[in-house]
Scaffold this motif. Sequence first.
Motif, PDB file in Angstrom:
ATOM      1  N   TRP A   9       0.825  -1.217   0.000  1.00 36.48           N
ATOM      2  CA  TRP A   9       0.000   0.000   0.000  1.00 36.48           C
ATOM      3  C   TRP A   9       0.859   1.268   0.000  1.00 36.48           C
ATOM      4  O   TRP A   9       0.418   2.316   0.465  1.00 36.48           O
ATOM      5  CB  TRP A   9      -0.931  -0.002   1.216  1.00 36.48           C
ATOM      6  CG  TRP A   9      -2.223  -0.732   1.009  1.00 36.48           C
ATOM      7  CD1 TRP A   9      -3.319  -0.269   0.329  1.00 36.48           C
ATOM      8  CD2 TRP A   9      -2.577  -2.035   1.490  1.00 36.48           C
ATOM      9  NE1 TRP A   9      -4.325  -1.219   0.362  1.00 36.48           N
ATOM     10  CE2 TRP A   9      -3.907  -2.302   1.067  1.00 36.48           C
ATOM     11  CE3 TRP A   9      -1.906  -3.008   2.235  1.00 36.48           C
ATOM     12  CZ2 TRP A   9      -4.573  -3.491   1.366  1.00 36.48           C
ATOM     13  CZ3 TRP A   9      -2.573  -4.193   2.530  1.00 36.48           C
ATOM     14  CH2 TRP A   9      -3.891  -4.421   2.099  1.00 36.48           C
ATOM     15  N   GLY A  10       2.076   1.178  -0.482  1.00 39.49           N
ATOM     16  CA  GLY A  10       2.933   2.363  -0.544  1.00 39.49           C
ATOM     17  C   GLY A  10       3.962   2.398   0.575  1.00 39.49           C
ATOM     18  O   GLY A  10       3.900   1.608   1.534  1.00 39.49           O
ATOM     19  N   GLY A  52      -9.127   9.525   2.935  1.00 40.80           N
ATOM     20  CA  GLY A  52      -7.878   9.847   3.634  1.00 40.80           C
ATOM     21  C   GLY A  52      -6.800  10.213   2.637  1.00 40.80           C
ATOM     22  O   GLY A  52      -5.665   9.754   2.734  1.00 40.80           O
ATOM     23  N   THR A  53      -7.162  11.029   1.646  1.00 41.57           N
ATOM     24  CA  THR A  53      -6.173  11.394   0.608  1.00 41.57           C
ATOM     25  C   THR A  53      -5.072  12.261   1.212  1.00 41.57           C
ATOM     26  O   THR A  53      -5.184  12.729   2.351  1.00 41.57           O
ATOM     27  CB  THR A  53      -6.814  12.198  -0.555  1.00 41.57           C
ATOM     28  OG1 THR A  53      -7.116  13.524  -0.088  1.00 41.57           O
ATOM     29  CG2 THR A  53      -8.083  11.527  -1.076  1.00 41.57           C
ATOM     30  N   GLN A  62       3.268   5.393  -5.182  1.00 38.80           N
ATOM     31  CA  GLN A  62       2.116   4.655  -4.653  1.00 38.80           C
ATOM     32  C   GLN A  62       2.388   3.139  -4.814  1.00 38.80           C
ATOM     33  O   GLN A  62       3.535   2.754  -4.799  1.00 38.80           O
ATOM     34  CB  GLN A  62       0.806   5.079  -5.330  1.00 38.80           C
ATOM     35  CG  GLN A  62       0.353   6.482  -4.945  1.00 38.80           C
ATOM     36  CD  GLN A  62       1.147   7.564  -5.623  1.00 38.80           C
ATOM     37  OE1 GLN A  62       1.265   7.604  -6.841  1.00 38.80           O
ATOM     38  NE2 GLN A  62       1.688   8.474  -4.854  1.00 38.80           N
ATOM     39  N   LEU A 101      -2.983   0.389  -4.138  1.00 33.42           N
ATOM     40  CA  LEU A 101      -3.556   1.731  -4.292  1.00 33.42           C
ATOM     41  C   LEU A 101      -3.912   2.004  -5.751  1.00 33.42           C
ATOM     42  O   LEU A 101      -4.327   3.102  -6.109  1.00 33.42           O
ATOM     43  CB  LEU A 101      -2.571   2.799  -3.796  1.00 33.42           C
ATOM     44  CG  LEU A 101      -2.312   2.845  -2.288  1.00 33.42           C
ATOM     45  CD1 LEU A 101      -1.182   3.835  -1.963  1.00 33.42           C
ATOM     46  CD2 LEU A 101      -3.576   3.230  -1.514  1.00 33.42           C
ATOM     47  N   THR A 109      -5.568   5.447  -4.994  1.00 33.22           N
ATOM     48  CA  THR A 109      -5.236   6.722  -5.605  1.00 33.22           C
ATOM     49  C   THR A 109      -5.876   6.744  -6.998  1.00 33.22           C
ATOM     50  O   THR A 109      -6.487   5.759  -7.418  1.00 33.22           O
ATOM     51  CB  THR A 109      -3.711   6.951  -5.635  1.00 33.22           C
ATOM     52  OG1 THR A 109      -3.462   8.310  -6.004  1.00 33.22           O
ATOM     53  CG2 THR A 109      -3.003   5.998  -6.604  1.00 33.22           C
ATOM     54  N   GLY A 114      -4.013   6.266   5.387  1.00 34.36           N
ATOM     55  CA  GLY A 114      -5.342   6.570   4.857  1.00 34.36           C
ATOM     56  C   GLY A 114      -6.311   5.436   5.150  1.00 34.36           C
ATOM     57  O   GLY A 114      -5.938   4.424   5.750  1.00 34.36           O
ATOM     58  N   ALA A 115      -7.560   5.613   4.684  1.00 30.67           N
ATOM     59  CA  ALA A 115      -8.620   4.665   5.033  1.00 30.67           C
ATOM     60  C   ALA A 115      -8.626   3.463   4.087  1.00 30.67           C
ATOM     61  O   ALA A 115      -7.925   3.446   3.096  1.00 30.67           O
ATOM     62  CB  ALA A 115      -9.960   5.377   4.970  1.00 30.67           C
TER      63      ALA A 115
HETATM   64  P1  IMO Z   1       4.492   6.594  -1.977  1.00 38.06           P
HETATM   65  O1  IMO Z   1       4.947   6.816  -3.407  1.00 38.06           O
HETATM   66  C1  IMO Z   1       1.310   5.716   0.837  1.00 38.06           C
HETATM   67  C2  IMO Z   1      -2.720   7.037  -0.257  1.00 38.06           C
HETATM   68  C3  IMO Z   1      -3.328   8.117   0.597  1.00 38.06           C
HETATM   69  C4  IMO Z   1      -4.800   7.753   0.476  1.00 38.06           C
HETATM   70  C5  IMO Z   1      -4.906   7.292  -0.967  1.00 38.06           C
HETATM   71  C6  IMO Z   1      -5.417   8.352  -1.936  1.00 38.06           C
HETATM   72  O2  IMO Z   1       5.247   7.410  -0.989  1.00 38.06           O
HETATM   73  O3  IMO Z   1       4.454   5.138  -1.665  1.00 38.06           O
HETATM   74  P2  IMO Z   1      -4.315  10.529  -2.985  1.00 38.06           P
HETATM   75  O4  IMO Z   1      -3.780  11.757  -2.328  1.00 38.06           O
HETATM   76  O5  IMO Z   1      -3.345   9.795  -3.847  1.00 38.06           O
HETATM   77  O6  IMO Z   1      -5.625  10.774  -3.702  1.00 38.06           O
HETATM   78  O7  IMO Z   1      -4.705   9.556  -1.744  1.00 38.06           O
HETATM   79  O8  IMO Z   1      -3.612   6.880  -1.351  1.00 38.06           O
HETATM   80  N1  IMO Z   1      -1.392   7.364  -0.825  1.00 38.06           N
HETATM   81  C7  IMO Z   1      -0.237   6.860  -0.381  1.00 38.06           C
HETATM   82  N2  IMO Z   1       0.024   6.050   0.668  1.00 38.06           N
HETATM   83  N3  IMO Z   1       2.321   6.106   0.029  1.00 38.06           N
HETATM   84  C8  IMO Z   1       2.066   6.886  -1.045  1.00 38.06           C
HETATM   85  O9  IMO Z   1       3.009   7.216  -1.954  1.00 38.06           O
HETATM   86  C9  IMO Z   1       0.749   7.336  -1.266  1.00 38.06           C
HETATM   87  N4  IMO Z   1       0.165   8.120  -2.187  1.00 38.06           N
HETATM   88  C10 IMO Z   1      -1.140   8.132  -1.924  1.00 38.06           C
HETATM   89  O10 IMO Z   1      -2.872   8.036   1.923  1.00 38.06           O
HETATM   90  O11 IMO Z   1      -5.095   6.651   1.306  1.00 38.06           O
END
Ligand code: IMO
Length: 436
Positions: free
Chosen positions: A11-12, A127-128, A224, A228, A239, A274-275
């Motif tokens: 999940w990132g 939770g964006t 991401q 996601l 995302t 985030g959620a």
């Molecule tokens: P990296 O590249 C972790 C999560 C947000 C939220 C969801 C949607 O560092 O791994 P957005 O702002 O994209 O519309 O949010 O996606 N999210 C990430 N979580 N690492 C990331 O990037 C993320 N980019 C977005 O927390 O749940």
Amino acid sequence: MPAIVLIGAQWGDEGKGKVTDLLGAWVDYVVRYSGGNNAGHTVVTPDGQKYALHLMPSGVLSPNAVTVLGNGVVIDPKVLLGEMDGLTERGVDVSRLLISGDAHLIMPHHRALDRVVERYLGPARIGTTGRGIGPAYGDKVARTGIRVQDLLDPGILRQKLELVLREKNQILAKVYNRKAIDVAAVVEEYLTYAARLRPHIADTRAVLWDALAAGATVLMEGAQATMLDLDHGTYPFVTSSNPTAAGACVGTGIPPTAIGQVIGVAKAYTTRVGAGPFPTELSDQAGMHLLKVGDEYGTTTGRERRCGWFDAVVGRYAVRVNGITDLVITKLDVLSGLDQVQICVGYEIDGERVDSMPTTQTGFHHAKPIYEELDGWWEDITKARTEEDLPATARRYLERIEQLCGARISVVGVGPGREANITRHPLLPAAAADPG
Ligand code: IMO
Ligand code: GDP
Ligand code: MG
């Protein structure tokens, strides 16, 4: 060399930035293909300097790599220029950045709508990161987006902005009770960015095709992650782009047949910001251990990351949906100090055992993890540089992850620094010949 894609398998925040940086010395181009400044990639260079990158590809910290923002990225120009200035102040050369004229811009109305829509969603919020990502991709799909190339023509920029704000200002004012956005002020602001970005705007597709034809190594750095992904992730808690490997083709113009390797980065446990559903999430002592020892606070928003055990159902899914050829397992060092470690091998959903990804959102929300328990280890492994340096229980843990996910683990991370790795199989032939 064929092109290489590097993606997040969970999940990132798996450590994609660190792994990109690790390969930086052997790659000629590092290309971002999706997402925007919702990403936060932390890189710790050998001199102990820590960099938090949001839009700049992590290859910027390698002396020779050309960095590229492909057409699939959404760019907030103020953030990009701020990041370039910050890096320049620290002595990092950002002059080799190329930006696709087809990349979409994040505009003030995107940021405003992202925040206000989240507020209105209340408990159903995603939770964006609040960076305007979803609304920017929304305009792209609706064909009302404004692109980097539009910065080069003030008349067009004004015309397109007027058109889109005609609708968005009504929504901001009448639905959400927010102030309307002034076209002239935004045009003026964005033209100052245009002047600075102009030298970097290029036909990035052609640059990359020519580079590949000339034998250059091109690494596409994901932001991401798999879970996601708009199409393959835990929709709607995702995302608004396609971070999976296939997104790398769409987001750069590099064809699928040019890709020879897909590196999947996964933590030795799981985190999520985030959620949305997260079957292996922990709220006990072990979860606290992962949060504290792993220092799991977001690079972009500073939010506490939700922590849980490694989920091999997710791992297996990521291997299949991305075609992962090499896994990099990061943060194995964080698991030191636990008597037992668990790996989720399947889910129980409404009384039935499921070994693959739930096929419905409700199924995912109901999924309870089925664990396999393995012995942990207490040794500090941050100095381990070969597999033999690891306790037998840590080796067994990695072997089990490898078996369950169905892809070989090539590199294991044991610390944030560029040198803190165990290489089981070199990721690049050049790196094998000259490990630096
Ligand atoms: P990296 O590249 C972790 C999560 C947000 C939220 C969801 C949607 O560092 O791994 P957005 O702002 O994209 O519309 O949010 O996606 N999210 C990430 N979580 N690492 C990331 O990037 C993320 N980019 C977005 O927390 O749940
Ligand atoms: P990314 O978004 O995938 O690039 O990951 P982030 O940079 O957001 O989060 C990963 C965090 O873990 C960063 O703070 C890294 O410095 C750190 N990190 C990466 N690999 C390792 C590792 O093997 N061990 C430890 N302890 N930290 C790591
Ligand atoms: Mg991150």
